[in-house]
Design a protein around this motif. Structure first.
Motif, short mmCIF file in Angstrom:
data_model
loop_
_atom_site.label_atom_id
_atom_site.label_comp_id
_atom_site.label_asym_id
_atom_site.label_seq_id
_atom_site.Cartn_x
_atom_site.Cartn_y
_atom_site.Cartn_z
N ALA A 51 0.83 -1.20 0.00
CA ALA A 51 0.00 0.00 0.00
C ALA A 51 0.86 1.25 0.00
O ALA A 51 0.52 2.26 -0.64
CB ALA A 51 -0.92 -0.01 1.22
N VAL A 52 1.98 1.21 0.71
CA VAL A 52 2.91 2.35 0.73
C VAL A 52 3.44 2.62 -0.67
O VAL A 52 3.49 3.78 -1.13
CB VAL A 52 4.07 2.09 1.71
N ALA A 53 3.85 1.56 -1.36
CA ALA A 53 4.39 1.72 -2.71
C ALA A 53 3.34 2.29 -3.66
O ALA A 53 3.63 3.18 -4.47
CB ALA A 53 4.91 0.37 -3.23
N VAL A 54 2.10 1.78 -3.56
CA VAL A 54 1.01 2.30 -4.41
C VAL A 54 0.71 3.75 -4.04
O VAL A 54 0.47 4.59 -4.91
CB VAL A 54 -0.25 1.43 -4.26
N PHE A 81 -0.48 6.97 4.40
CA PHE A 81 -0.54 8.43 4.39
C PHE A 81 0.85 9.01 4.17
O PHE A 81 1.05 9.90 3.33
CB PHE A 81 -1.12 8.94 5.71
N ALA A 82 1.82 8.49 4.92
CA ALA A 82 3.20 8.95 4.75
C ALA A 82 3.72 8.63 3.36
O ALA A 82 4.45 9.42 2.75
CB ALA A 82 4.10 8.31 5.81
N GLY A 83 3.33 7.45 2.81
CA GLY A 83 3.79 7.06 1.48
C GLY A 83 3.33 8.02 0.40
O GLY A 83 4.10 8.37 -0.51
N VAL A 84 2.07 8.45 0.46
CA VAL A 84 1.56 9.41 -0.51
C VAL A 84 2.35 10.71 -0.42
O VAL A 84 2.74 11.30 -1.44
CB VAL A 84 0.06 9.69 -0.30
N GLN A 85 2.61 11.17 0.80
CA GLN A 85 3.34 12.42 0.99
C GLN A 85 4.77 12.31 0.48
O GLN A 85 5.29 13.24 -0.15
CB GLN A 85 3.34 12.82 2.48
N VAL A 86 5.40 11.17 0.76
CA VAL A 86 6.77 10.96 0.27
C VAL A 86 6.78 10.92 -1.25
O VAL A 86 7.69 11.46 -1.90
CB VAL A 86 7.37 9.66 0.85
N ALA A 143 10.02 3.33 -3.33
CA ALA A 143 8.91 2.40 -3.55
C ALA A 143 9.39 0.95 -3.59
O ALA A 143 8.79 0.07 -2.98
CB ALA A 143 8.18 2.75 -4.84
N ASP A 144 10.48 0.68 -4.30
CA ASP A 144 10.99 -0.68 -4.41
C ASP A 144 11.52 -1.16 -3.06
O ASP A 144 11.31 -2.30 -2.65
CB ASP A 144 12.09 -0.76 -5.46
N THR A 145 12.23 -0.29 -2.36
CA THR A 145 12.79 -0.65 -1.07
C THR A 145 11.71 -1.02 -0.07
O THR A 145 11.89 -1.93 0.76
CB THR A 145 13.62 0.52 -0.50
N ALA A 146 10.57 -0.35 -0.13
CA ALA A 146 9.47 -0.64 0.79
C ALA A 146 9.00 -2.07 0.65
O ALA A 146 8.80 -2.78 1.65
CB ALA A 146 8.31 0.33 0.53
N GLY A 147 8.81 -2.54 -0.56
CA GLY A 147 8.36 -3.90 -0.78
C GLY A 147 9.38 -4.93 -0.32
O GLY A 147 9.03 -5.96 0.26
N LEU A 148 10.65 -4.68 -0.57
CA LEU A 148 11.70 -5.59 -0.14
C LEU A 148 11.75 -5.68 1.38
O LEU A 148 11.88 -6.76 1.96
CB LEU A 148 13.06 -5.13 -0.68
N PHE A 149 11.61 -4.53 2.04
CA PHE A 149 11.61 -4.50 3.50
C PHE A 149 10.47 -5.35 4.06
O PHE A 149 10.65 -6.14 4.98
CB PHE A 149 11.48 -3.05 3.99
#
Length: 205
Positions: free
Chosen positions: A17-20, A167-172, A181-187
């Motif tokens: 969801a963060v990546a999206v 919420f933070a992801g959209v702002q970032v 975005a890629d790092t988030a999924g790997l984490f």
């Protein structure tokens, strides 16, 4: 399973969801706060509901789940985590290939409100399917006496974590593009895999 592990599971599940959300922020740098809240709230709602659905479905087979609880938790979390890592690596390769091709940019067409809502609901479902399996994992952990809260409370925690991170992801995404975005999924994939291994070891011991 501790409260910290539930928070980590929530954070790991939220990474899609963060990546999206980052992608949405990139596509609309001047997005209004109301729309940001709608995106984060939709992702949180699905991440809250899916574990409850998975828990309820798993409860129908509770006798089987109880016998294989540590192995089931390990396999499910390993599968989810591995899939997240595999998907992220594939997306990274596709992005590199697309960057080399440098296709001609076409003018963007602003989607209608109905189209946006339909797309958002589809994204909510797509980013929360992994949480179904986590619901079964929560049931297995509960049967071993290792769940610190009622499953509904765990689902609320997962939903709240998802809302905050989305919420933070959209702002970032609005500020920094798609660098993370890629790092988030790997984490997320690594965290779920490690928790799965820990639950297996605890069950065997």
């Amino acid at each position: 399973m501790t409260i910290l592990e539930i928070l980590l599971i929530g954070a790991a599940l939220a990474m899609d969801a963060v990546a999206v959300g980052m992608a949405s922020g990139m596509a609309e740098p001047h997005m209004r706060l109301r729309k940001v809240l709608l995106i984060a709230g939709t992702f949180a709602l699905f991440q809250f509901g899916m574990p409850l659905v998975g828990y309820s479905c798993g409860y129908a087979f509770s006798a089987v789940v109880e016998r294989i609880a540590p192995y089931l938790s390990f396999v499910l979390l390993l599968f989810i985590g591995g899939k997240m890592i595999f998907d992220c690596v594939g997306e990274m390769r596709e992005k590199r290939a697309a960057a080399l091709l440098r296709p001609m940019l076409l003018p963007r067409v602003r989607p209608t409100q109905a189209a946006f809502l339909g797309k958002l609901l589809a994204q909510g479902v797509a980013t929360s399917l992994d949480a179904l399996a986590v619901g079964v994992t929560l049931l297995a952990t509960e049967m071993e006496g290792g769940l610190p809260f009622h499953v509904a409370v765990c689902a609320v925690i997962i939903g709240v974590v998802t809302f905050a991170l989305s919420f933070a992801g959209v702002q970032v995404g609005r500020k920094a593009g798609d660098k993370f975005a890629d790092t988030a999924g790997l984490f997320g994939g690594v965290v779920l895999t490690l928790i799965g291994i820990k639950l297996l070891v605890e069950g065997l011991l």
